[in-house]
Write a protein that holds these residues in place. Structure first.
Motif, short mmCIF file in Angstrom:
data_model
loop_
_atom_site.label_atom_id
_atom_site.label_comp_id
_atom_site.label_asym_id
_atom_site.label_seq_id
_atom_site.Cartn_x
_atom_site.Cartn_y
_atom_site.Cartn_z
N ASN A 107 86.34 62.45 51.57
CA ASN A 107 87.19 61.21 52.04
C ASN A 107 87.22 60.02 50.04
O ASN A 107 88.32 59.85 50.13
CB ASN A 107 86.22 60.03 53.02
N ASP A 108 86.82 60.56 49.40
CA ASP A 108 86.83 59.95 48.51
C ASP A 108 87.87 61.08 47.54
O ASP A 108 87.71 60.47 46.52
CB ASP A 108 85.45 59.88 47.82
N TYR A 109 88.43 61.77 47.72
CA TYR A 109 89.53 62.59 47.16
C TYR A 109 90.26 62.88 47.89
O TYR A 109 90.92 62.77 49.45
CB TYR A 109 88.53 64.08 46.71
N GLN A 110 91.44 62.57 46.61
CA GLN A 110 92.98 62.05 47.28
C GLN A 110 93.47 63.64 47.18
O GLN A 110 94.94 63.43 48.03
CB GLN A 110 93.30 60.95 46.00
N TYR A 111 93.47 64.81 46.53
CA TYR A 111 94.49 65.75 46.26
C TYR A 111 93.41 66.82 46.95
O TYR A 111 91.63 66.85 45.84
CB TYR A 111 95.03 65.62 44.86
N TRP A 112 94.26 67.85 47.76
CA TRP A 112 93.27 69.03 47.97
C TRP A 112 94.30 70.31 47.90
O TRP A 112 95.25 70.31 47.37
CB TRP A 112 93.15 68.85 49.00
#
Length: 122
Positions: A107-112
């Motif tokens: 959840n701490d990562y904005q882009y995947w």
């Protein structure tokens, strides 16, 4: 708009090696913390390896320590995951992720990225 594109997955025998790459495009005026996550069928998505913005700090899941190496080239906006001594339990979809802080939590990562399949046969 930030885009992440992974490459390098595939089928390999146990004991073999693969190298995953992720290219980041879009917002290149700043550098992201990066992570490689993996998700096996029926399991939660978990961090395999992470790297700080500068590349000075890295973090690995206990299950991959000594076998996987994460690296980055900020000039080329790429992050790589070298995977050696692969085991059948490494089989999963591997995702590249970018965020403002280095973290073990998805959840701490904005882009995947879209994910790339890694299959290790026994």
């Amino acid at each position: 708009q930030v885009q992440l594109v992974e490459s390098g997955g595939g089928l390999v025998q146990a004991g073999g090696s693969l190298r995953l790459s992720c290219v980041v495009s879009g917002r290149t005026d700043s550098t992201f913390a990066m992570g490689w996550f993996r998700q096996a069928p029926g399991k939660e998505r978990q961090l395999a390896a992470g790297i700080s913005r500068s590349g000075a700090f890295t973090d690995y899941a206990n299950s991959v320590k000594g076998r996987f190496t994460i690296s980055r080239d900020n000039a080329k906006n790429t992050v790589s995951l070298e995977m050696n001594s692969l085991k059948p339990e490494d089989t999963a979809v591997y995702y590249c992720a970018a965020g403002d802080i280095a973290s073990r939590w998805p959840n701490d990562y904005q882009y995947w990225g879209q994910g790339t399949q890694v299959t290790v046969s026994s």
